[in-house]
Design a protein around this motif. Sequence first.
Motif, short mmCIF file in Angstrom:
data_model
loop_
_atom_site.label_atom_id
_atom_site.label_comp_id
_atom_site.label_asym_id
_atom_site.label_seq_id
_atom_site.Cartn_x
_atom_site.Cartn_y
_atom_site.Cartn_z
N CYS A 26 7.99 -20.50 25.98
CA CYS A 26 8.00 -19.59 27.13
C CYS A 26 7.46 -20.29 28.37
CB CYS A 26 7.17 -18.36 26.80
SG CYS A 26 7.39 -16.98 27.92
N ARG B 32 8.78 -13.27 25.16
CA ARG B 32 8.65 -14.01 23.90
C ARG B 32 9.45 -13.34 22.79
NH1 ARG B 32 3.25 -14.54 25.73
NH2 ARG B 32 2.53 -12.87 24.36
N LYS C 51 5.99 -20.11 20.29
CA LYS C 51 6.68 -19.25 21.25
C LYS C 51 6.03 -19.34 22.63
CE LYS C 51 7.86 -15.81 17.76
NZ LYS C 51 7.63 -14.42 17.31
#
Length: 223
Positions: free
Chosen positions: A148, A167, A144
């Motif tokens: 991001c 996230r 993640k």
Amino acid sequence: MLQAVRLTLDYIDANGPIGLTPSRALKRYFVEWAAEAIAWPGYTAEDLYAVNKVLNEDDFPPLAIMHELLLSARLARHRQRALHMTRLARQLRSDPAELWALLARQFLFATDHTGYTRFGDRPFGNWDIFLNVINVEAQDGLSKDRLCEVLYGPEKSDGLLDAVRTRAALHIHVLRRLCWMGLLEEVRTGEGFERQVHYFKTAIWHQALKLDTDMHLAPVTQH
């Protein structure tokens, strides 16, 4: 998701319509059956009964989302306080590929998942961007934080509150949806604060998606 839908349709075919509560949730007898039969990763019967003495639909989030999906995809309808299978569902039960395609289109591109986030957040971007970025970044495993950073820059991965919310929104709106439709696989390693989660493309990914970034893919690293 495909397996859960097929099991539910098979249940209706064998046992008749599923009863609904006054609030139009699936009745407890079916929720209990579904927890055992579907054995959803992270939401198995053992997982659910560890925190609930009895099971209602709201206690089994993937089932509640599947219920909404059946209705929105017109595979089921509410009638006479029960969930009935539609003619379309009967036609598609014997064609898993077409059934998956219908579910994927509805679940990925037409279902609003904002209500499943704590603050109603939506990630900035669209599916064309998300899919093409993930196509490249998940070739050898994607976190993640990495997603991001690629989408929004390194300042969104520094642990601040807005980064955490970003996230979380990416997880609910993008990554979880892709996992639940079998396009991504979530792999967890470690425990507690050392736990890491990475996402990998499944075999279905390249069969179902033709993307602009396909030409830029490097060979998958073999371990």
